[in-house]
Scaffold this motif. Structure first.
Motif, PDB file in Angstrom:
ATOM      1  N   SER A 315       0.843  -1.188   0.000  1.00 36.06           N
ATOM      2  CA  SER A 315       0.000   0.000   0.000  1.00 36.06           C
ATOM      3  C   SER A 315       0.882   1.243   0.000  1.00 36.06           C
ATOM      4  N   ASP A 316       0.772   2.056  -1.033  1.00 34.85           N
ATOM      5  CA  ASP A 316       1.556   3.287  -1.095  1.00 34.85           C
ATOM      6  C   ASP A 316       1.217   4.208   0.073  1.00 34.85           C
ATOM      7  N   ASP A 317      -0.051   4.256   0.449  1.00 33.26           N
ATOM      8  CA  ASP A 317      -0.454   5.138   1.544  1.00 33.26           C
ATOM      9  C   ASP A 317       0.180   4.690   2.868  1.00 33.26           C
ATOM     10  N   TRP A 318       0.189   3.391   3.127  1.00 37.62           N
ATOM     11  CA  TRP A 318       0.802   2.880   4.359  1.00 37.62           C
ATOM     12  C   TRP A 318       2.306   3.172   4.355  1.00 37.62           C
ATOM     13  N   MET A 319       2.955   2.904   3.248  1.00 38.45           N
ATOM     14  CA  MET A 319       4.400   3.132   3.139  1.00 38.45           C
ATOM     15  C   MET A 319       4.727   4.614   3.320  1.00 38.45           C
ATOM     16  N   ARG A 320       3.916   5.475   2.732  1.00 43.86           N
ATOM     17  CA  ARG A 320       4.165   6.914   2.825  1.00 43.86           C
ATOM     18  C   ARG A 320       3.900   7.417   4.244  1.00 43.86           C
ATOM     19  N   GLY A 321       2.836   6.886   4.877  1.00 41.94           N
ATOM     20  CA  GLY A 321       2.482   7.322   6.219  1.00 41.94           C
ATOM     21  C   GLY A 321       3.535   7.001   7.258  1.00 41.94           C
ATOM     22  N   TRP A 322       4.265   5.910   7.055  1.00 41.82           N
ATOM     23  CA  TRP A 322       5.334   5.544   7.993  1.00 41.82           C
ATOM     24  C   TRP A 322       6.706   6.077   7.571  1.00 41.82           C
ATOM     25  N   GLY A 323       6.740   6.826   6.473  1.00 43.46           N
ATOM     26  CA  GLY A 323       7.999   7.454   6.064  1.00 43.46           C
ATOM     27  C   GLY A 323       8.934   6.562   5.280  1.00 43.46           C
ATOM     28  N   PHE A 324       8.387   5.517   4.615  1.00 44.50           N
ATOM     29  CA  PHE A 324       9.223   4.623   3.818  1.00 44.50           C
ATOM     30  C   PHE A 324       9.223   4.987   2.336  1.00 44.50           C
ATOM     31  N   LEU A 325       8.305   5.863   1.946  1.00 47.72           N
ATOM     32  CA  LEU A 325       8.145   6.209   0.539  1.00 47.72           C
ATOM     33  C   LEU A 325       8.078   7.725   0.431  1.00 47.72           C
ATOM     34  N   GLU A 326       8.863   8.289  -0.516  1.00 52.53           N
ATOM     35  CA  GLU A 326       8.914   9.750  -0.618  1.00 52.53           C
ATOM     36  C   GLU A 326       8.684  10.294  -2.020  1.00 52.53           C
ATOM     37  N   GLU A 327       8.776   9.453  -3.045  1.00 55.27           N
ATOM     38  CA  GLU A 327       8.607   9.984  -4.385  1.00 55.27           C
ATOM     39  C   GLU A 327       7.176  10.483  -4.583  1.00 55.27           C
TER      40      GLU A 327
END
Length: 473
Positions: A315-327
Motif C-alpha cells: 500500500s503506497d499510503d501505508w508506506m508513505r504514512g510511515w515514512g518509507f516512501l517519498e517519491e
C-alpha cells in the motif's frame, strides 16, 4: 499430473526461481525458494504438519481435540489448514500488530482468532503468550503447538526443506540465507545442508536491524514474522529452543526500508509476490552474492505470500504514512512535502533540535525541561529504553504531554514536580511520514492537535508544529 489424497500431501516440494533481474551484476547465481506456494501460503505449513503428526503420534492430540497456538499468522494458518482437515478445533492467538489479512485468512479456514498484544513485557498477563497458555489450561483436550520450543519445527526442515534444496541445486548450493523468527526454518534447513555438504555450506541469518538476534537493541521494527523484539520491561528474555544458534555462521542486518522496498521490487521485477520478511532475506542474499564468484550458488528462502500484506508493504499510503516512501504520487504532483518544512534547518546530521520526547519513566520536573524546548510546547511520551542507537520507533509512542497542562497541574497542586508523568499523559500525537504532502499533514492534525511526530523509515526524526505547516502552505 500428481493427485493428492489430502491437502497435507501438497505441503513441500516448492520450486526454486533464479533472481535474474535483482541478481543482475553478481557473478554468483541467486535462487529463491518460493515457500509461499505451499498450500497454506507459507513455509510454516511444513512445521504445522510435522508438529500435528508428532502430537498425534505421542498422544498429545486426540480426536476431537483443540489445537492452540500463538502466532504472527502463518503458523496459525498452517495449523488451520492441517488441523481443520483432520477434524480438530483450531484457536489462533494472533499478535494485534499482525496484518489484518492474516486474521481474515485464519477465519476463512475455520480457525477462531484471539487478538492479544506482543508489545508488552512477556510477564504481562495480557501478553499473547500468556493469553494462549490460559486458553490451553481452560479448554479440555487442548494441545499447545508451541512452535518456539517444539523440536518438530526444525525437524520438519531437516526432513524436507534441506533435502529439497540439496536435490534442486544438484548439491551445488554454497550459501543458504533465511530470516529467523522461531528459528525452526534456518536451524533445520541449515543443519541438513551443513551435514550433507561436510560443512561447506555457509548459513546466513537475515535479520531486521534492531532485532536482538543479530545484535540490535530489540526495539520495534516493521517486518513481520522474523527477528526478536524485546520489551524493555521484560525480565527474562528466553530465546526459542527451535533456534539453534550454532547453525548460523553470520548475520546480515537489514534496515526496514531496504527490506520493504526489496519486497516491492520482488513483485514488480521478478513476478514474485512475497511478504516483507522475504524482502529482508533477499536483501541479505544480494549482499552475500556481491562478494562471491561464479562457482557459488546462493539459495534464499521466501517464507510467505505478499497477499497477506496488501494493506501494508504493497500500500503506497501505508508506506508513505510511515515514512518509507517519498517519491511524488504522480509525475504531475508538485505539492511540497513535510520534508520541505524541515529541510531549511537540516544539516549533515539530520534535523537538530527538531525531535524532543519525554520517556515514560521521567518525572514531571524532567518533562518540563524537555517540553520548554518542544515546538508548540507539546512532546510525545515514548517507552523508556536504556539504549536507543536507532532512535525511537513510531510504535513506541505511548501518548503526549503538554507544557501548559503540566504547569497548570503543578500550580493547582494536583501534581508535584517529583511525580511520574503517568497521570498527565494525554492522547498520542498524530504521526506523519516525511514524504507526505503538507495538505495530508494538516489533515492529520485536525483541530485537536498542535504538533505531529514526523516519521522516516518508521522512526521519529522530528516534531512539526501547526504554525509551520500553515506558513508553508
Amino acid at each position: 499430473m500428481r493427485v493428492h489424497e489430502s491437502v497435507a500431501d501438497a505441503i513441500g516440494g516448492t520450486p526454486l526461481f533464479r533472481l535474474a533481474r535483482l541478481g543482475a551484476g553478481t557473478a554468483a547465481r541467486v535462487y529463491a525458494k518460493a515457500e509461499f506456494l505451499n498450500i497454506g501460503g507459507s513455509v510454516k505449513d511444513r512445521a504445522a504438519l510435522a508438529m500435528v503428526l508428532a502430537a498425534e503420534r505421542d498422544g498429545q492430540l486426540r480426536p476431537g481435540g483443540t489445537i492452540i497456538e500463538a502466532t504472527s499468522g502463518n503458523t496459525g494458518i498452517g495449523l488451520a489448514v492441517v488441523g481443520r482437515a483432520r477434524g480438530y478445533r483450531v484457536i489462533a492467538g494472533v499478535s494485534d500488530r499482525a496484518a489484518a489479512e492474516k486474521s481474515d485468512i485464519l477465519r476463512a479456514y475455520g480457525a477462531e482468532v484471539v487478538l492479544a498484544p506482543t508489545a508488552v513485557a512477556k510477564e504481562h498477563p495480557e501478553h499473547l503468550f500468556n493469553v494462549v497458555r490460559r486458553l490451553v489450561e481452560e479448554i479440555p483436550g487442548a494441545w499447545l503447538a508451541d512452535q518456539y520450543d517444539n523440536p518438530a519445527n526444525p525437524g520438519a526442515h531437516v526432513g524436507t526443506t534441506g533435502p529439497e534444496i540439496w536435490e534442486q541445486t544438484g548439491g551445488r548450493v554454497t550459501h543458504f540465507v533465511a530470516g529467523i523468527g522461531t528459528g525452526g526454518t534456518i536451524s533445520g534447513t541449515g543443519r541438513f545442508l551443513k551435514e550433507v555438504s561436510g560443512g561447506a555450506v555457509t548459513v546466513v541469518g537475515a535479520d531486521p536491524e534492531s532485532s536482538v538476534y543479530g545484535g540490535g537493541d530489540g526495539s520495534p521494527y516493521f517486518v513481520e514474522s522474523i527477528g526478536h523484539f524485546v520489551h524493555p520491561q521484560t525480565l527474562d528474555d528466553n530465546w526459542p529452543k527451535s533456534y539453534h544458534r550454532e547453525v548460523v555462521d553470520r548475520f546480515e542486518r537489514i534496515p526496514d526500508r531496504e527490506s520493504l522496498l526489496t519486497t516491492r521490487r520482488l513483485a514488480r521485477e521478478e513476478g514474485l509476490l512475497a511478504g516483507p520478511s522475504s524482502g529482508t532475506a533477499v536483501a541479505a542474499a544480494l549482499r552475500v552474492a556481491r562478494g562471491l564468484g561464479p562457482e557459488d550458488v546462493v539459495v534464499v528462502l521466501l517464507p510467505d505470500s505478499g497477499r497477506s500484506y496488501l494493506s501494508k508493504v504493497f500500500s503506497d499510503d501505508w508506506m508513505r504514512g510511515w515514512g518509507f516512501l517519498e517519491e511524488p504520487r504522480t509525475p504531475q504532483d508538485t505539492e511540497p512535502t513535510v520534508r520541505s518544512v524541515l529541510e531549511p534547518a537540516a544539516d549533515a546530521g539530520g534535523w537538530p533540535g527538531r525531535l524532543v520526547a519525554v520517556e515514560s519513566d521521567a518525572s514531571l520536573a524532567g518533562a518540563l525541561a524537555t517540553l520548554r524546548t518542544a515546538p508548540g510546547g507539546v512532546a510525545p511520551v515514548v517507552l523508556a529504553r536504556p539504549d536507543r542507537p536507532y532512535g525511537f520507533s513510531g510504535a513506541e509512542v505511548l501518548g503526549s504531554l503538554s507544557l501548559a497542562e503540566v504547569e497548570r497541574a503543578i500550580a493547582a497542586g494536583l501534581a508535584r514536580p517529583g511525580d511520574p508523568v503517568d497521570g498527565l499523559i494525554g492522547a498520542a500525537l498524530p504521526t506523519v511520514g516525511v514524504g507526505q504532502p503538507l495538505s495530508a499533514a494538516r489533515e492529520v492534525l485536525g483541530r485537536e492537535h498542535d504538533a505531529a511526530v514526523v516519521l522516516l523509515d518508521g522512526r521519529a526524526v522530528a516534531l512539526v508544529h501547526r504554525a509551520e505547516l500553515a506558513e508553508s502552505g
